[in-house]
Design a protein around this motif. Sequence first.
Motif, PDB file in Angstrom:
ATOM      1  N   SER A  24      24.043 -24.720 -12.678  1.00  0.00           N
ATOM      2  CA  SER A  24      22.844 -24.355 -11.931  1.00  0.00           C
ATOM      3  C   SER A  24      22.377 -22.982 -12.391  1.00  0.00           C
ATOM      4  CB  SER A  24      23.139 -24.337 -10.437  1.00  0.00           C
ATOM      5  OG  SER A  24      24.049 -23.281 -10.143  1.00  0.00           O
ATOM      6  N   GLY A  25      21.109 -22.688 -12.189  1.00  0.00           N
ATOM      7  CA  GLY A  25      20.613 -21.377 -12.596  1.00  0.00           C
ATOM      8  C   GLY A  25      19.775 -21.459 -13.852  1.00  0.00           C
ATOM      9  N   ARG A  26      18.779 -20.607 -13.904  1.00  0.00           N
ATOM     10  CA  ARG A  26      17.822 -20.671 -14.997  1.00  0.00           C
ATOM     11  C   ARG A  26      18.314 -19.998 -16.267  1.00  0.00           C
ATOM     12  NH1 ARG A  26      12.870 -18.111 -11.867  1.00  0.00           N
ATOM     13  NH2 ARG A  26      14.616 -16.891 -11.049  1.00  0.00           N
ATOM     14  N   ALA A  27      19.417 -19.249 -16.209  1.00  0.00           N
ATOM     15  CA  ALA A  27      19.850 -18.468 -17.358  1.00  0.00           C
ATOM     16  C   ALA A  27      20.815 -19.206 -18.274  1.00  0.00           C
ATOM     17  CB  ALA A  27      20.491 -17.172 -16.880  1.00  0.00           C
ATOM     18  N   PHE A  28      21.066 -20.472 -17.995  1.00  0.00           N
ATOM     19  CA  PHE A  28      22.055 -21.224 -18.778  1.00  0.00           C
ATOM     20  C   PHE A  28      21.816 -21.089 -20.270  1.00  0.00           C
ATOM     21  CE2 PHE A  28      25.043 -24.451 -19.839  1.00  0.00           C
ATOM     22  CZ  PHE A  28      24.461 -25.267 -20.799  1.00  0.00           C
ATOM     23  N   SER A  29      20.582 -21.234 -20.703  1.00  0.00           N
ATOM     24  CA  SER A  29      20.273 -21.265 -22.131  1.00  0.00           C
ATOM     25  C   SER A  29      20.481 -19.915 -22.813  1.00  0.00           C
ATOM     26  CB  SER A  29      18.836 -21.732 -22.339  1.00  0.00           C
ATOM     27  OG  SER A  29      17.936 -20.827 -21.730  1.00  0.00           O
ATOM     28  N   ARG A  30      20.747 -18.868 -22.050  1.00  0.00           N
ATOM     29  CA  ARG A  30      20.911 -17.541 -22.630  1.00  0.00           C
ATOM     30  C   ARG A  30      22.371 -17.201 -22.921  1.00  0.00           C
ATOM     31  NH1 ARG A  30      18.208 -14.118 -18.062  1.00  0.00           N
ATOM     32  NH2 ARG A  30      19.458 -12.512 -19.071  1.00  0.00           N
ATOM     33  N   TYR A  31      23.279 -18.047 -22.455  1.00  0.00           N
ATOM     34  CA  TYR A  31      24.689 -17.678 -22.530  1.00  0.00           C
ATOM     35  C   TYR A  31      25.508 -18.623 -23.396  1.00  0.00           C
ATOM     36  CZ  TYR A  31      23.449 -14.713 -18.602  1.00  0.00           C
ATOM     37  OH  TYR A  31      22.856 -13.779 -17.798  1.00  0.00           O
ATOM     38  N   ASP A  32      26.508 -18.032 -24.048  1.00  0.00           N
ATOM     39  CA  ASP A  32      27.514 -18.838 -24.717  1.00  0.00           C
ATOM     40  C   ASP A  32      28.356 -19.516 -23.651  1.00  0.00           C
ATOM     41  OD1 ASP A  32      28.161 -16.281 -27.259  1.00  0.00           O
ATOM     42  OD2 ASP A  32      26.505 -17.714 -27.030  1.00  0.00           O
ATOM     43  N   MET A  33      28.779 -20.736 -23.943  1.00  0.00           N
ATOM     44  CA  MET A  33      29.531 -21.511 -22.964  1.00  0.00           C
ATOM     45  C   MET A  33      30.794 -22.075 -23.615  1.00  0.00           C
ATOM     46  SD  MET A  33      27.822 -21.431 -20.112  1.00  0.00           S
ATOM     47  CE  MET A  33      28.639 -22.759 -19.222  1.00  0.00           C
ATOM     48  N   GLY A  34      31.762 -22.409 -22.793  1.00  0.00           N
ATOM     49  CA  GLY A  34      32.992 -22.927 -23.381  1.00  0.00           C
ATOM     50  C   GLY A  34      33.823 -23.760 -22.435  1.00  0.00           C
ATOM     51  N   TRP A  35      34.862 -24.328 -22.981  1.00  0.00           N
ATOM     52  CA  TRP A  35      35.839 -25.122 -22.244  1.00  0.00           C
ATOM     53  C   TRP A  35      37.220 -24.494 -22.405  1.00  0.00           C
ATOM     54  CZ3 TRP A  35      34.517 -29.189 -19.168  1.00  0.00           C
ATOM     55  CH2 TRP A  35      33.259 -29.769 -19.364  1.00  0.00           C
ATOM     56  N   PHE A  36      37.956 -24.517 -21.313  1.00  0.00           N
ATOM     57  CA  PHE A  36      39.355 -24.106 -21.301  1.00  0.00           C
ATOM     58  C   PHE A  36      40.156 -25.228 -20.671  1.00  0.00           C
ATOM     59  CE2 PHE A  36      39.179 -19.501 -22.275  1.00  0.00           C
ATOM     60  CZ  PHE A  36      37.805 -19.342 -22.291  1.00  0.00           C
ATOM     61  N   ARG A  37      41.468 -25.203 -20.834  1.00  0.00           N
ATOM     62  CA  ARG A  37      42.305 -26.180 -20.167  1.00  0.00           C
ATOM     63  C   ARG A  37      43.611 -25.540 -19.729  1.00  0.00           C
ATOM     64  NH1 ARG A  37      43.780 -30.228 -25.272  1.00  0.00           N
ATOM     65  NH2 ARG A  37      45.209 -28.809 -26.378  1.00  0.00           N
ATOM     66  N   GLN A  38      44.160 -26.138 -18.678  1.00  0.00           N
ATOM     67  CA  GLN A  38      45.432 -25.645 -18.143  1.00  0.00           C
ATOM     68  C   GLN A  38      46.355 -26.823 -17.896  1.00  0.00           C
ATOM     69  OE1 GLN A  38      45.106 -23.217 -14.618  1.00  0.00           O
ATOM     70  NE2 GLN A  38      47.118 -22.296 -14.980  1.00  0.00           N
ATOM     71  N   ALA A  39      47.420 -26.857 -18.656  1.00  0.00           N
ATOM     72  CA  ALA A  39      48.434 -27.905 -18.491  1.00  0.00           C
ATOM     73  C   ALA A  39      49.401 -27.493 -17.386  1.00  0.00           C
ATOM     74  CB  ALA A  39      49.177 -28.112 -19.805  1.00  0.00           C
TER      75      ALA A  39
END
Length: 121
Positions: A24-39
């Motif tokens: 949510s939020g209008r600034a999504f396209s301005r930021y780098d995004m990523g995935w993490f995981r926790q086993a």
Amino acid sequence: VQLQAFGGGLVQAGGSLRLSCAVSGRAFSRYDMGWFRQAPGKERVFVAAITWSSSSTYYQDSVKGRFTISRDNAKNTMFLEMNSLKPEDTAIYYCARVYRSSGNWHGSSYWGQGTQVTVSS
């Protein structure tokens, strides 16, 4: 800003899953995004990142060639296509806004709630 990850589930080794992260939020396209995981019993670790324009992607060595990160800025959504899944991919997967420091990717203060991925052997 709120992030919600979904698409996890139970899959056999060698199978595929596609995770999504709705932001949510209008600034999504301005930021780098990523995935993490926790086993179970382990620390949360970086899996993949994508720059704000999708011009560059980055992966943990163990998932290179099997996972693909992408995003749709028009829909405020990020994806993680996971193929050739292995039992060691079993973890809770989190999406996050990310930044890079000293060559490593880190999650910022914005995280999704996580989605469970279980790979059976």
